[in-house]
Design a protein around this motif. Structure first.
Motif, short mmCIF file in Angstrom:
data_model
loop_
_atom_site.label_atom_id
_atom_site.label_comp_id
_atom_site.label_asym_id
_atom_site.label_seq_id
_atom_site.Cartn_x
_atom_site.Cartn_y
_atom_site.Cartn_z
N LEU A 1 5.69 17.23 37.36
CA LEU A 1 4.93 18.16 38.19
C LEU A 1 4.56 19.41 37.40
N LYS A 2 5.51 19.90 36.61
CA LYS A 2 5.25 21.09 35.80
C LYS A 2 4.18 20.81 34.75
N VAL A 3 4.27 19.62 34.11
CA VAL A 3 3.28 19.25 33.09
C VAL A 3 1.90 19.14 33.72
N LEU A 4 1.81 18.48 34.86
CA LEU A 4 0.51 18.30 35.54
C LEU A 4 -0.07 19.64 35.96
N ASN A 5 0.76 20.52 36.51
CA ASN A 5 0.29 21.83 36.95
C ASN A 5 -0.15 22.69 35.77
N LYS A 6 0.56 22.56 34.65
CA LYS A 6 0.22 23.32 33.45
C LYS A 6 -1.15 22.87 32.92
N ASN A 7 -1.34 21.53 32.90
CA ASN A 7 -2.63 20.98 32.45
C ASN A 7 -3.76 21.46 33.33
N ARG A 8 -3.50 21.48 34.66
CA ARG A 8 -4.52 21.90 35.61
C ARG A 8 -4.86 23.38 35.38
N HIS A 9 -3.84 24.20 35.11
CA HIS A 9 -4.02 25.63 34.88
C HIS A 9 -4.82 25.85 33.58
N ASN A 10 -4.45 25.11 32.54
CA ASN A 10 -5.15 25.24 31.26
C ASN A 10 -6.62 24.87 31.40
N TYR A 11 -6.87 23.80 32.19
CA TYR A 11 -8.24 23.32 32.40
C TYR A 11 -9.07 24.39 33.09
N ARG A 12 -8.44 25.09 34.06
CA ARG A 12 -9.15 26.11 34.83
C ARG A 12 -9.44 27.35 33.98
N THR A 13 -8.52 27.71 33.10
CA THR A 13 -8.66 28.96 32.36
C THR A 13 -9.53 28.81 31.12
N THR A 14 -9.81 27.57 30.67
CA THR A 14 -10.65 27.40 29.48
C THR A 14 -12.11 27.16 29.87
#
Lengths: 81, 149
Positions: free
Chosen positions: B136-149
């Protein structure tokens, strides 16, 4: 598409399965009463698993005391397979 | 199938499994509430609070099952499941210190397991929760990175 379908369906299925199994299950087996005698105290009752009344190589104990079928040293010393 | 998709599927299965587990054990305890309460009377430590515990434990289990239902409360569901299962595990270890003959007052088919079986099963569930938390942490981190880039 498949995942979108599974997301709401799988938890709902899990709830239905859990409730169905819980209701379908037979009544739990009654546990039996056993007794032990602590030093300088009266006999104390305790619930034990049914297996303790089957007999076997493993003694049934509580706090290091042998368990008996009734509050007497002459009664059956309980053990399980 | 990508790693992200596999992670999502594992999380979905984990969610369904813990909804099943907590609903099943809670409903089993509620159905046989009287037996559950009577069993607790003879338990080390728990006896004075048997009435309170017999209601509270299945209620907590149902609440956790509900927390697993919603995406917003998944973290809370994982952490509360971890706390509850850890408490069970500590209690099993405590009971095993006393005796090997005390019957289990758990719900459903799980009650047919030995204490050592319970211990292993609980540890398996805790590992599954830790894996779920990590994914869950990995998926949320990926989602966050995708949004901020």
């Amino acid at each position: 598409m498949k995942n979108r379908f599974l997301k709401p369906v799988l938890p709902a299925f899990a709830i239905l399965l859990a409730m169905g199994l819980a209701f379908a299950e037979a009544s739990p087996t009654a546990d039996r009463e056993a007794y032990y005698k602590p030093l300088n105290q009266d006999w104390q009752p305790i619930m034990v698993e049914e297996a303790c009344y089957q007999g076997g190589d493993n003694q049934c104990t509580y706090l290091g005391h042998q368990l008996y079928s009734s509050p007497s040293f002459s009664s059956t010393a309980l053990s399980k397979p | 199938m990508g790693t992200k998709q596999i992670s999502r599927k594992v999380l979905l299965l984990t969610r369904a499994f813990f909804i099943f587990l907590f609903t099943y054990t809670a409903v089993s305890k509620f159905i046989y509430l009287m037996e559950f309460e009577a069993q607790l009377v003879r338990f080390p430590l728990l006896a004075p609070y048997n009435h309170f515990i017999s209601i509270t434990i299945p209620a907590i289990e149902l609440t956790i099952a509900c927390l697993w239902l919603f995406r917003a409360t998944t973290y809370l569901a994982i952490y509360s499941s971890l706390v509850l299962l850890s408490l069970y595990t500590v209690y099993i270890l405590y009971v095993l210190e006393f005796s090997n003959s005390i019957p289990c007052s758990c719900g459903g088919i799980i009650s047919s397991l030995s204490w050592n079986g319970h211990l292993l099963m609980n540890m398996g569930f805790i590992l599954q929760l830790i894996l779920g938390l990590y994914l869950l942490k990995v998926l949320n981190k990926n989602r966050h990175n995708y949004r901020t880039t």
